[in-house]
Design an enzyme around this catalytic site. Structure first.
Site, mmCIF file in Angstrom:
data_model
loop_
_atom_site.group_PDB
_atom_site.id
_atom_site.type_symbol
_atom_site.label_atom_id
_atom_site.label_comp_id
_atom_site.label_asym_id
_atom_site.label_seq_id
_atom_site.Cartn_x
_atom_site.Cartn_y
_atom_site.Cartn_z
ATOM 1 N N TYR A 22 0.856 -1.187 0.000
ATOM 2 C CA TYR A 22 0.000 0.000 0.000
ATOM 3 C C TYR A 22 0.890 1.235 0.000
ATOM 4 O O TYR A 22 1.836 1.326 0.791
ATOM 5 C CB TYR A 22 -0.878 -0.001 1.255
ATOM 6 C CG TYR A 22 -1.627 1.291 1.490
ATOM 7 C CD1 TYR A 22 -2.865 1.500 0.896
ATOM 8 C CD2 TYR A 22 -1.099 2.292 2.295
ATOM 9 C CE1 TYR A 22 -3.557 2.675 1.090
ATOM 10 C CE2 TYR A 22 -1.784 3.484 2.503
ATOM 11 C CZ TYR A 22 -3.014 3.665 1.890
ATOM 12 O OH TYR A 22 -3.697 4.832 2.088
ATOM 13 N N GLU A 36 -2.979 7.561 -4.507
ATOM 14 C CA GLU A 36 -2.897 6.283 -3.781
ATOM 15 C C GLU A 36 -2.735 5.107 -4.741
ATOM 16 O O GLU A 36 -3.379 5.077 -5.789
ATOM 17 C CB GLU A 36 -4.181 6.104 -2.953
ATOM 18 C CG GLU A 36 -4.223 4.827 -2.142
ATOM 19 C CD GLU A 36 -5.575 4.646 -1.462
ATOM 20 O OE1 GLU A 36 -5.748 5.174 -0.356
ATOM 21 O OE2 GLU A 36 -6.448 3.985 -2.051
#
Ligand code: GDP
Ligand code: MN
Length: 360
Positions: A100, A183
């Site tokens: 992530y 992201e």
């Protein structure tokens, strides 16, 4: 404004961040052709403006024989109430590991915040709440045009070295595109190296013009309709539909709902002089959101006449229960019209809000 995944990936690609090969389609009949150009298995991803698509059936896998049917299936789905109008078809990656990586703004310290976890994927929110230590954070003063090498090493300790260039490129993209969020979740390790399997990019609404992004482009069908009627309308996440007149009164209504423990489904300011037909359209618009359980109408008559409002509510003829607070011009008449049809009327907005929130 949040860009769709394929738009974000185009930008990521232009910054040299590896993204999967793929194409976006608006017609399921094109799926086979795209799939054969990609060779091998594919992943089909609904291009809707909501998160967590994977868990909602918005990410499907297919092989060349099943891709046509899978595309049909996906185009017929709605993901969290949003119909699927575009699908991104990509090569299916062989995933060895999911990381992530995100960049956002820390508003309190006014710094750019880099977040990284070696446990990326669809459960990142659970991880963030249950084991927040698994997400590493590093704040960068916005004056720095590059992320210092030591900060990258610290942030992505344990990840393959090539992540360094991805962090640098994402940081540059974040700044140059006036982003408030960039992201990659998951950033995946494949036998060919790291690749952004998903991409999320939110551009600061105040920078859309500078970035050459058209504002109307991504309006939902309901938002476009609201614009046609001249309503100020914003969709939210809750289940109480809200109609008010005047931005201040409508905002105050939302605040009261939150204070009473409820969640508003939208903000809708019908504006001044809300005549019968406008009110009808407003009620129907709000009632048309699949998430709306009850509707709260909070209108102050001035130019607006309460009897017109009452007729508009009746004309709308929607299935949800409607809680009404009317005050001002022709108040008596408006209340009488609705009370006759069995509506409960409220003297104050507090009473109306508590009643609406109380319905389960
Ligand atoms: P989101 O649920 O909206 O965040 O959609 P994502 O694009 O992140 O996809 C959800 C999940 O599907 C990912 O975390 C992966 O586990 C899986 N996934 C997505 N693309 C691929 C792929 O190309 N190959 C494999 N094996 N899994 C994928
Ligand atoms: Mn994702």
């Amino acid at each position: 404004m949040r860009l769709l995944e394929w738009e974000a990936k185009d930008i990521f690609r232009s910054y040299g961040i590896p993204v999967p090969e793929g194409r976006v389609i608006t017609d399921p009949k094109k799926a086979e052709e795209i799939c054969s150009a990609l060779e091998g298995d594919v992943v089909l991803k609904a291009q809707v403006d909501v998160g967590g698509r994977g868990k909602e059936g918005g990410v499907l896998f297919a092989d060349p024989l099943s891709v046509a049917d899978t595309a049909e299936t996906l185009f017929h789905r709605t993901i969290k109430g949003v119909p699927v109008e575009r699908v991104l078809i990509e090569e299916r990656l062989e995933i060895l590991h999911e990381y992530y990586l995100s960049i956002t703004i820390d508003r309190s310290s006014r710094e750019i915040l880099l977040l990284f976890s070696s446990e990326g994927g669809v459960d990142i929110e659970t991880l963030a709440s249950e084991r927040p230590d698994e997400i590493r954070r590093i704040a960068i003063p916005p004056i720095l045009s590059e992320v210092p090498a030591f900060a990258i090493r610290e942030l992505a300790r344990g990840a393959p070295r090539e992540i360094g260039s991805i962090v640098s490129r994402l940081y540059r993209l974040f700044r140059e595109k006036d982003a408030v969020l960039a992201e990659i979740n998951p950033l995946v390790l494949t036998p060919r190296g790291l690749c952004a399997a998903d991409a999320k990019l939110i551009v600061d609404d105040n920078a859309l013009q500078r970035q050459g992004i058209s504002v109307n482009r991504s309006l939902t069908r309901r938002e476009q309709e609201a614009e046609r009627h001249g309503f100020s309308y914003v969709e939210l996440e809750g289940d109480i539909g809200v109609i008010g007149n005047g931005a201040g009164l409508t905002m105050a209504t939302l605040d009261l709902i939150a204070q009473a423990g409820g969640r508003a489904a939208n903000f809708l300011d019908v504006g001044g002089g809300a005549e019968r037909e406008r009110v009808m359209h407003a009620v129907r618009l709000v009632a048309g959101m699949p998430s709306v359980r009850v509707i709260l109408v909070n209108l102050l008559g001035g130019i607006t006449r309460c009897d017109e409002v009452a007729h508009g509510i009746l004309d709308a003829n929607v299935p949800q229960k409607i809680f009404v607070r009317l005050a001002g011009t022709n108040e008596e008449e408006g209340r009488r019209i609705l009370a006759e049809k069995g509506y409960r009327m409220f003297d104050t907005m507090e009473q109306a809000v508590y009643a609406a929130v109380g319905v389960r």
